[in-house]
Design a protein around this motif. Structure first.
Motif, PDB file in Angstrom:
ATOM      1  N   PRO A   7       0.816  -1.223   0.000  1.00 23.38           N
ATOM      2  CA  PRO A   7       0.000   0.000   0.000  1.00 23.38           C
ATOM      3  C   PRO A   7       0.844   1.266   0.000  1.00 23.38           C
ATOM      4  O   PRO A   7       1.985   1.307   0.475  1.00 23.38           O
ATOM      5  CB  PRO A   7      -0.774  -0.115   1.310  1.00 23.38           C
ATOM      6  N   ALA A   8       0.259   2.323  -0.543  1.00 21.70           N
ATOM      7  CA  ALA A   8       0.827   3.664  -0.477  1.00 21.70           C
ATOM      8  C   ALA A   8      -0.235   4.613   0.051  1.00 21.70           C
ATOM      9  O   ALA A   8      -1.421   4.466  -0.261  1.00 21.70           O
ATOM     10  CB  ALA A   8       1.296   4.129  -1.851  1.00 21.70           C
ATOM     11  N   VAL A   9       0.190   5.575   0.847  1.00 20.74           N
ATOM     12  CA  VAL A   9      -0.687   6.667   1.254  1.00 20.74           C
ATOM     13  C   VAL A   9      -0.257   7.898   0.466  1.00 20.74           C
ATOM     14  O   VAL A   9       0.933   8.224   0.416  1.00 20.74           O
ATOM     15  CB  VAL A   9      -0.649   6.909   2.777  1.00 20.74           C
ATOM     16  N   ALA A 101      -7.257   1.328  10.862  1.00 24.11           N
ATOM     17  CA  ALA A 101      -8.324   1.608   9.899  1.00 24.11           C
ATOM     18  C   ALA A 101      -7.781   1.599   8.475  1.00 24.11           C
ATOM     19  O   ALA A 101      -8.422   1.077   7.550  1.00 24.11           O
ATOM     20  CB  ALA A 101      -8.966   2.957  10.218  1.00 24.11           C
ATOM     21  N   ALA A 102      -6.586   2.165   8.288  1.00 25.54           N
ATOM     22  CA  ALA A 102      -5.978   2.171   6.955  1.00 25.54           C
ATOM     23  C   ALA A 102      -5.723   0.750   6.475  1.00 25.54           C
ATOM     24  O   ALA A 102      -6.002   0.410   5.314  1.00 25.54           O
ATOM     25  CB  ALA A 102      -4.681   2.966   6.987  1.00 25.54           C
ATOM     26  N   PHE A 161      -9.995   7.645   0.943  1.00 23.47           N
ATOM     27  CA  PHE A 161     -10.501   6.406   0.350  1.00 23.47           C
ATOM     28  C   PHE A 161      -9.321   5.561  -0.102  1.00 23.47           C
ATOM     29  O   PHE A 161      -8.200   6.052  -0.261  1.00 23.47           O
ATOM     30  CB  PHE A 161     -11.437   6.683  -0.840  1.00 23.47           C
ATOM     31  N   ALA A 162      -9.586   4.284  -0.326  1.00 22.72           N
ATOM     32  CA  ALA A 162      -8.572   3.361  -0.840  1.00 22.72           C
ATOM     33  C   ALA A 162      -9.124   2.646  -2.060  1.00 22.72           C
ATOM     34  O   ALA A 162     -10.322   2.356  -2.139  1.00 22.72           O
ATOM     35  CB  ALA A 162      -8.174   2.337   0.226  1.00 22.72           C
ATOM     36  N   ALA A 163      -8.243   2.357  -3.006  1.00 27.80           N
ATOM     37  CA  ALA A 163      -8.633   1.654  -4.224  1.00 27.80           C
ATOM     38  C   ALA A 163      -7.382   1.076  -4.877  1.00 27.80           C
ATOM     39  O   ALA A 163      -6.245   1.429  -4.529  1.00 27.80           O
ATOM     40  CB  ALA A 163      -9.353   2.586  -5.196  1.00 27.80           C
ATOM     41  N   ASP A 203     -17.866   1.599  10.175  1.00 28.86           N
ATOM     42  CA  ASP A 203     -17.231   1.162  11.413  1.00 28.86           C
ATOM     43  C   ASP A 203     -15.806   1.692  11.551  1.00 28.86           C
ATOM     44  O   ASP A 203     -15.159   1.496  12.589  1.00 28.86           O
ATOM     45  CB  ASP A 203     -17.215  -0.365  11.483  1.00 28.86           C
ATOM     46  N   LEU A 204     -15.311   2.352  10.510  1.00 28.61           N
ATOM     47  CA  LEU A 204     -13.989   2.961  10.528  1.00 28.61           C
ATOM     48  C   LEU A 204     -14.155   4.480  10.438  1.00 28.61           C
ATOM     49  O   LEU A 204     -15.038   4.967   9.740  1.00 28.61           O
ATOM     50  CB  LEU A 204     -13.139   2.474   9.354  1.00 28.61           C
TER      51      LEU A 204
END
Length: 325
Positions: A7-9, A101-102, A161-163, A203-204
């Motif tokens: 993953p990357a933020v 959460a992430a 958001f994540a995708a 829930d997050l």
């Protein structure tokens, strides 16, 4: 997608590296790649960004101009892909998200690459800021909540958001022509129309100090001056830019009839006093934005075939929102 995602933020900065530093802090010392896109604001800010990035091992993207939120996020997502990251978490610099959460958002995407998933977004005071929203395709008005009729199309806030990294790029990313505002509505619609799904994990929680990246006057707290000129201009313009790209011509009438009310609503978000006292930074940008949006429709009418009407989106039993295809 690999069993163990990389993953990357991605954080887009504009003159607020202290906020971006705080947003990236939970990811320090983890396997996450931290991407900071510094949209140009000043030589002094660029120097601060480079120093912080060097000290904290960020992946820096340093454009020579201000790309806006959408263009900046797209540049960061491309950098995440180049770093070998298969999931991208886009996070506002004035937002904070815990690592657990992430990781949960990334796990959802790892299980389903068609998913664009967001947490509930709340203010520092605990009030709901984003827990789902729809755009009414008859009139071009947005509201909180879930679809209640065939003309309601859901969208997910770009604050967090994540995708899938590749899928984000395949659908064209945010589309930098929006610069600010409505780019997340546009992405959500293109995502579902291309076969993707939207999900909200209520829930997050992500905490968002909305407007924290702008000066106090842009947040409606600056001595009655209201929101920024950019807020008024792009909110009014981009609504009609969206219509020119995604709404069939025969449905433009509803959007046009609702335009005066929408422009008034945008103006009053900064307070009636600000409109009266500071028309050059409130009323004038809103009128210019509305006119620019009308030109988008006129240009689309002259040069493009009629847009396909967006089909309604429905929610399944798990709360995942699917675009009808």
């Amino acid at each position: 997608m690999p069993t163990t995602p990389r993953p990357a933020v991605v954080v887009v900065n504009y003159g607020s590296v202290h906020l971006a530093t705080a947003a990236l802090r939970p990811f320090a010392g983890t396997s996450w790649t931290r991407v900071l896109v510094d949209c140009w604001s000043s030589p002094a800010e660029r120097a601060r960004v480079v120093a912080a990035g060097s000290a904290q091992d960020w992946t820096l993207v340093l454009p020579g101009k201000n790309l806006g939120f959408g263009g900046g996020a797209d540049a960061g997502i491309r950098a995440a892909r180049d770093a070998g990251c298969d999931v991208s978490l886009v996070l506002n610099p004035d937002a904070s998200l815990g690592l657990d959460a992430a990781d949960a958002l990334v796990a959802d995407v790892a299980d389903d690459a068609r998913l664009l998933v967001a947490p509930a977004v709340r203010t520092p005071q605990g009030r709901d800021w984003f827990t789902g929203a729809v755009v009414d395709m008859r009139r071009g008005r947005t509201r909180r909540g879930t679809p209640t009729g065939p003309d309601d199309v859901p969208w997910v806030s770009g604050a967090c958001f994540a995708a899938s990294t590749e899928r984000l790029l395949d659908v064209g990313g945010f589309g930098p022509e929006y610069f600010l505002y409505w780019e997340d509505v546009d992405l959500s619609v293109r995502w579902t129309r291309s076969g993707g799904r939207l999900a909200l994990r209520d829930d997050l929680t992500c905490v968002h100090d909305a407007g924290g990246t702008q000066e106090g006057t842009a947040r409606g707290t600056g001595h009655g001056r209201g929101k920024s000129p950019q807020y008024h201009y792009y909110n009014t313009r981009n609504r009609l830019l969206f219509a020119s790209r995604h709404v069939a011509r025969e449905r433009w009438g509803g959007w046009l009839r609702a335009t005066p009310g929408h422009t008034r609503e945008v103006l009053l978000r900064g307070g009636r006093r600000a409109v009266v006292r500071h028309p050059l930074r409130t009323l004038w940008p809103a009128l210019r934005g509305t006119a620019a949006g009308l030109r988008c429709l006129a240009t689309a009418r002259r040069t493009e075939p009629a847009a396909a009407a967006i089909m309604p989106a429905t929610a399944d039993r798990k709360g995942l929102m699917d675009g009808a295809r």
